[in-house]
Design an enzyme around this catalytic site. Sequence first.
Site, mmCIF file in Angstrom:
data_model
loop_
_atom_site.group_PDB
_atom_site.id
_atom_site.type_symbol
_atom_site.label_atom_id
_atom_site.label_comp_id
_atom_site.label_asym_id
_atom_site.label_seq_id
_atom_site.Cartn_x
_atom_site.Cartn_y
_atom_site.Cartn_z
ATOM 1 N N CYS A 2 4.362 -3.264 -4.333
ATOM 2 C CA CYS A 2 5.201 -2.436 -5.202
ATOM 3 C C CYS A 2 5.159 -2.972 -6.627
ATOM 4 O O CYS A 2 4.620 -4.038 -6.892
ATOM 5 C CB CYS A 2 6.634 -2.458 -4.707
ATOM 6 N N ARG A 27 0.248 0.201 -8.356
ATOM 7 C CA ARG A 27 0.679 -0.723 -7.312
ATOM 8 C C ARG A 27 1.319 0.011 -6.131
ATOM 9 O O ARG A 27 1.631 -0.602 -5.108
ATOM 10 C CB ARG A 27 1.692 -1.727 -7.874
ATOM 11 N N TRP A 75 5.215 1.048 -2.677
ATOM 12 C CA TRP A 75 4.115 1.287 -1.731
ATOM 13 C C TRP A 75 4.655 0.810 -0.387
ATOM 14 O O TRP A 75 4.732 -0.386 -0.129
ATOM 15 C CB TRP A 75 2.874 0.500 -2.167
ATOM 16 N N ASN A 101 9.578 -6.801 -4.718
ATOM 17 C CA ASN A 101 8.175 -6.627 -4.345
ATOM 18 C C ASN A 101 7.805 -7.793 -3.449
ATOM 19 O O ASN A 101 8.017 -8.949 -3.824
ATOM 20 C CB ASN A 101 7.295 -6.615 -5.603
ATOM 21 N N GLY A 102 7.262 -7.481 -2.263
ATOM 22 C CA GLY A 102 6.886 -8.538 -1.321
ATOM 23 C C GLY A 102 7.355 -8.157 0.068
ATOM 24 O O GLY A 102 7.727 -7.001 0.313
ATOM 25 N N GLU A 482 -23.672 3.628 3.622
ATOM 26 C CA GLU A 482 -22.572 3.370 2.690
ATOM 27 C C GLU A 482 -23.117 2.865 1.345
ATOM 28 O O GLU A 482 -22.656 3.296 0.280
ATOM 29 C CB GLU A 482 -21.589 2.360 3.313
ATOM 30 N N LYS A 486 -22.585 4.805 -2.261
ATOM 31 C CA LYS A 486 -21.958 4.125 -3.403
ATOM 32 C C LYS A 486 -22.855 4.244 -4.626
ATOM 33 O O LYS A 486 -22.400 4.537 -5.718
ATOM 34 C CB LYS A 486 -21.779 2.654 -3.034
ATOM 35 N N GLU A 489 -22.961 7.870 -6.028
ATOM 36 C CA GLU A 489 -21.661 8.249 -6.581
ATOM 37 C C GLU A 489 -21.443 7.766 -8.009
ATOM 38 O O GLU A 489 -20.966 8.505 -8.856
ATOM 39 C CB GLU A 489 -20.561 7.567 -5.740
ATOM 40 N N HIS A 505 -41.977 8.697 10.272
ATOM 41 C CA HIS A 505 -42.003 10.087 10.757
ATOM 42 C C HIS A 505 -41.852 11.071 9.606
ATOM 43 O O HIS A 505 -41.507 12.225 9.818
ATOM 44 C CB HIS A 505 -40.923 10.289 11.820
ATOM 45 N N LYS A 604 -10.247 11.194 -6.246
ATOM 46 C CA LYS A 604 -9.889 10.165 -5.262
ATOM 47 C C LYS A 604 -9.441 10.772 -3.942
ATOM 48 O O LYS A 604 -9.721 10.262 -2.880
ATOM 49 C CB LYS A 604 -8.788 9.279 -5.856
#
Length: 609
Positions: A2, A27, A75, A101-102, A482, A486, A489, A505, A604
């Site tokens: 947070c 955050r 969060w 926060n924590g 992947e 990346k 993108e 082939h 996103k």
Amino acid sequence: MCGIVGYFGKEQATSILVEGLSKLEYRGYDSAGVAVLNDDGKIVVDKCKGRLANLENKLDENPIHGFIGIGHTRWATHGEPSDLNSHPHSNAKGTISVVHNGIIENYIKLREWLMEKGYTFKSETDTEVIPNLIDFYYNGDLLEAVMKTVEKLEGSYALGVVSSEEPDKLIAVRKDSPLIVGVGKGEYFIASDIPAILNHTREVYLLEDKEFVVMDKNGVTILNSNKEKVEKEIYHVTWNADAAEKGGYAHFMLKEIHEQPKAIKDTMTSRIMKNHSIKLDDITITKDQINNIDKIYIVACGTAYHAGVVGKYAIERLARIPVEVDVASEFRYRDPIMNERTLMIVVSQSGETADTLAVLREAKKQNARVIAVTNVVGSTVSREADDVLYTWAGPEIAVASTKAYVTQLIAMYIIALFFAENKNTLSKEELEAIKDEMLLLPEKAKELLENNDKVKTFAEDNYTNRDMFFLGRGLDYAVAMEGSLKLKEISYIHSEAYPAGELKHGPIALIEKGTAVIALATQENLFEKMVSNIKEVKTRGAKVMAFAMEGHKEIEKTVDSAIYIPRTIELLAPVLSVIPLQLLSYYTSIAKGCDVDKPRNLAKSVTVE
Ligand code: F6R
């Protein structure tokens, strides 16, 4: 993850708090709130679920006047995002308010202890014990009460505290969670991160653990736990606000790549423990239900789909249940066959991807059980699935997913081990050996991040290429996909991933002198075969950078550049081998001058079909 802010000064606190929170939304952003000491010395709290904009609208309708206050952007960890679970949290009388926060690890014990003493609780959060403990210890000295309270707390915290008992004061303290103090002209700030206050001051104190901050009419004082004054040097911030939000990194993507060791560790914490069975608090599926599954689907999009491909290998290898993996936009329209013996695993960082959500709903309609793997607490997939396994990657801001991917891999291994344990498909020794190796991954990832010169050089030598090919076999092919995604993108270079044995082939026709090829050769049982495939492209003029496990020095005879990943078991290699691939795309994008964090045409969270 947070964000907290606090203000003590001569301006209206609310607008300064809200502006500070807007810089901390990276955050977490599932709810926000403020507590302000109003002109009568009473605390007024306003907080609500959702983005900061919701809170701003509420505050526009009902402004709070006052010059001292604290704010929070959340969060969620303990308790879903809701108005009640939002911070600030207060004692029942509303005389003490706290932002935190924590994570308070012993909050259940503290809560029970306080309840025995007659305290009541409204939220599901760990934080709510704090204002109540301060209330319990308050005896005319707020600082003393805060000091006694933190003595009782286990875990991590950055706290901002205000009280109507002492309405001319703001108190703060930290342990294992970030907190800085801003010093302006006759005004003072606390914040989780510097950007939150940069519009007001560039002079800050960087706090150490268990240093207490007292803001009052005498200014700002910092004390240690013995109430002795700590003399600190002012740190003058020279960077601009944009860079500071990235914690000193040039881009969010680079920051998030470097956060991976921690993200891997956090995602395993309390789930994977030596000599303990796998512990999945949020998963209620029973042993009988697991043994009744005859088919698993893993369905997702983009990077999350690539994590699913690794998941298929892991579950089939460890738990011996057949798994099919598919991209959500295809799966939903192919008239899939599901029933009550089917398990659907959907994987989604955001938890809001429209195609993935549609698959989840279709699976439920056909009576399949659904497990969601997601990074966002309270997201739609987490609410609609039968079970949720959260990845603890923290908010991912760069559009190109990195830390979310590695934590999705960890989630896949955890699910595979959980099923293997329940189905008795592995011996205790085999299970322990895999867990031991998993617990070593954060350190090994850290090691890899410290040695990336060769990757940078390869990127700088090849960024003008039109095409790049990624080859691998088995799990290396999953990682190749992947790596290729990346690269395309964020650098806009055409790239393709192929299973190395498939090359002859057809695709080998594309290889010519100077074509860049990234070859993954981390799978021991396929190493020799992979070397033969590398020779096939080298003979046709390709420039090859290869990735192999430490100890395979012989590969240097075949390739132009060799990168070694710290030794681990083959099954877990993707967690490590993807890291240099992420860095390759990052450095290529930089060399080309592209917008790394916000690549063209992408978003996103893809909430449309
Ligand atoms: C690639 C990337 C996308 C996402 C995809 C799914 O770097 O970020 O491919 O992985 O859009 O998103 P989530 O995981 O939020 O469902």
